[in-house]
Design an enzyme around this catalytic site. Structure first.
Site, PDB file in Angstrom:
ATOM      1  N   ARG A  42       0.833  -1.187   0.000  1.00 17.86           N
ATOM      2  CA  ARG A  42       0.000   0.000   0.000  1.00 17.86           C
ATOM      3  C   ARG A  42       0.880   1.254   0.000  1.00 17.86           C
ATOM      4  O   ARG A  42       1.943   1.282   0.632  1.00 17.86           O
ATOM      5  CB  ARG A  42      -0.925   0.018   1.230  1.00 17.86           C
ATOM      6  CG  ARG A  42      -2.065  -0.985   1.141  1.00 17.86           C
ATOM      7  CD  ARG A  42      -3.094  -0.538   0.125  1.00 17.86           C
ATOM      8  NE  ARG A  42      -4.213  -1.446  -0.018  1.00 17.86           N
ATOM      9  CZ  ARG A  42      -4.291  -2.392  -0.949  1.00 17.86           C
ATOM     10  NH1 ARG A  42      -3.290  -2.580  -1.796  1.00 17.86           N
ATOM     11  NH2 ARG A  42      -5.360  -3.144  -1.038  1.00 17.86           N
ATOM     12  N   HIS A  89       0.079   0.784  -9.885  1.00 13.97           N
ATOM     13  CA  HIS A  89      -0.808  -0.012  -9.025  1.00 13.97           C
ATOM     14  C   HIS A  89      -1.392  -1.183  -9.823  1.00 13.97           C
ATOM     15  O   HIS A  89      -2.606  -1.400  -9.861  1.00 13.97           O
ATOM     16  CB  HIS A  89      -1.927   0.838  -8.434  1.00 13.97           C
ATOM     17  CG  HIS A  89      -2.464   0.282  -7.147  1.00 13.97           C
ATOM     18  ND1 HIS A  89      -2.855   1.064  -6.092  1.00 13.97           N
ATOM     19  CD2 HIS A  89      -2.671  -1.001  -6.737  1.00 13.97           C
ATOM     20  CE1 HIS A  89      -3.279   0.309  -5.091  1.00 13.97           C
ATOM     21  NE2 HIS A  89      -3.177  -0.956  -5.465  1.00 13.97           N
TER      22      HIS A  89
END
Length: 324
Positions: free
Chosen positions: A239, A287
């Site tokens: 993350r 991502h």
């Protein structure tokens, strides 16, 4: 009470997502569970027909005032996005665990570990400069230690794949874990030894109040500094909130890190003026390490719901105190 609706006495499923096309997910649920109506919003506050919620970065308050809500399912690998909502109802939260998601993450980790191990960034720079050869010894996989921060489902699967390629693999987790072929460390007392032994560190930690900003100068200063690849390599596919990007850049410039791969960022999309885009020792991916595939994940969620309605317990439940 509102009509259960629209054709089903099993209750409706609320699909609450942002940044994703909800119609793709709704189409998969229509195939996997045609008898379960899927809605994108409650009919009204206090909608009693909603039984389950499927979420990704749901809007704050979108799950409140649903008196018959039984469970919340995260549609992504992490669950930190759920806890950004201060109005989360007190019902079970289920993490998504699937072979498809694990394989996608392991593919990414193996790709990036091998790229750094086999000097991919260096050779790409040489290509751009039209340099045919620089004399540098290529270490064997068994000379390189890959340390995995986070030995959950994704971390353990990646460790297995790296072991099969011959790398030495270590792992760190908050609580004790044992894994064949992997030297494991845990807790604050084990973190120093873990950091001091790894040549490539792969971060797959969940984002919680305890792990926020953990990839910072205080950690980089404790890492191994002389290894077969020189200073250590950092790969973060967990993350963006785990990393301090200013500290990462400073550590690269000071030589505490030799290279980094980042798939996640403090702010996404990564701003066009971020120095990470152009730094010669940074690899940026958008991502993309382990994207959720509706066709692979929806049947698993439907299976969980059906089992729950037969009286079986939900699996892969989130610990609300730990937030993962």
């Amino acid at each position: 009470m509102t009509d259960m609706g629209k054709g089903s006495d099993k209750g409706r499923i609320l699909l609450s997502v942002t940044d994703w096309d909800p119609e793709v997910w709704r189409a998969e649920f229509a195939k996997a569970a045609p008898d379960r109506p899927i809605v994108l919003a409650p009919d009204h506050p206090g909608d009693e027909t909603i039984r389950y919620a499927l979420v990704w970065k749901q809007k704050p308050g979108s799950l409140a005032n649903l008196p018959n809500l039984k469970a919340i399912f995260s549609l992504g690998a992490g669950v930190d996005h759920i806890f950004h909502d201060p109005h989360i109802p007190d019902v079970p939260i289920v993490r998504i665990v699937s072979d498809d998601l694990s394989m996608r993450m392991s593919e990414y980790v193996v790709w990036q570990v091998l790229d750094h191990h086999r000097l991919g960034p260096r050779y790409r720079r040489q290509q751009q400069a039209r340099i045919w050869h620089e004399d540098r010894r290529q270490p064997a996989a068994n000379e390189v230690t890959v340390g995995i921060l986070g030995l959950g489902v994704l971390g353990r699967d990646a460790a297995e794949k790296l072991l099969a390629l011959g790398f030495r693999v270590t792992g760190w987790s908050r609580r004790p874990h044992q894994m064949e072929g992997v030297e494991t460390f845990h807790g604050k007392e084990g973190l120093g030894d873990f950091l001091a032994g790894a040549d490539i560190i792969v971060c797959l930690l969940p984002l919680t109040s305890e792990t926020k900003g953990v990839l910072s100068m205080s950690m980089f200063a404790r890492m191994k500094q002389e290894g077969p690849l020189g200073a250590p390599v950092l790969i973060n596919a967990g993350r963006g909130g785990l990393q301090n990007e200013a500290d990462i850049l400073a550590a690269l410039d000071r030589g505490l890190l030799s290279a980094v791969t980042l798939d996640v960022f403090e702010k996404e999309p990564l701003p066009a003026d971020s120095p990470l885009w152009t730094h010669p020792k940074v690899t940026v991916t958008p991502h993309a390490a382990a994207s959720s595939a509706p066709g692979a994940l929806v049947p698993l969620i439907v299976k969980q719901i059906e089992a729950y309605e037969r009286g079986e317990p939900l699996t892969n439940l989130v610990d609300r105190n730990a937030q993962y």
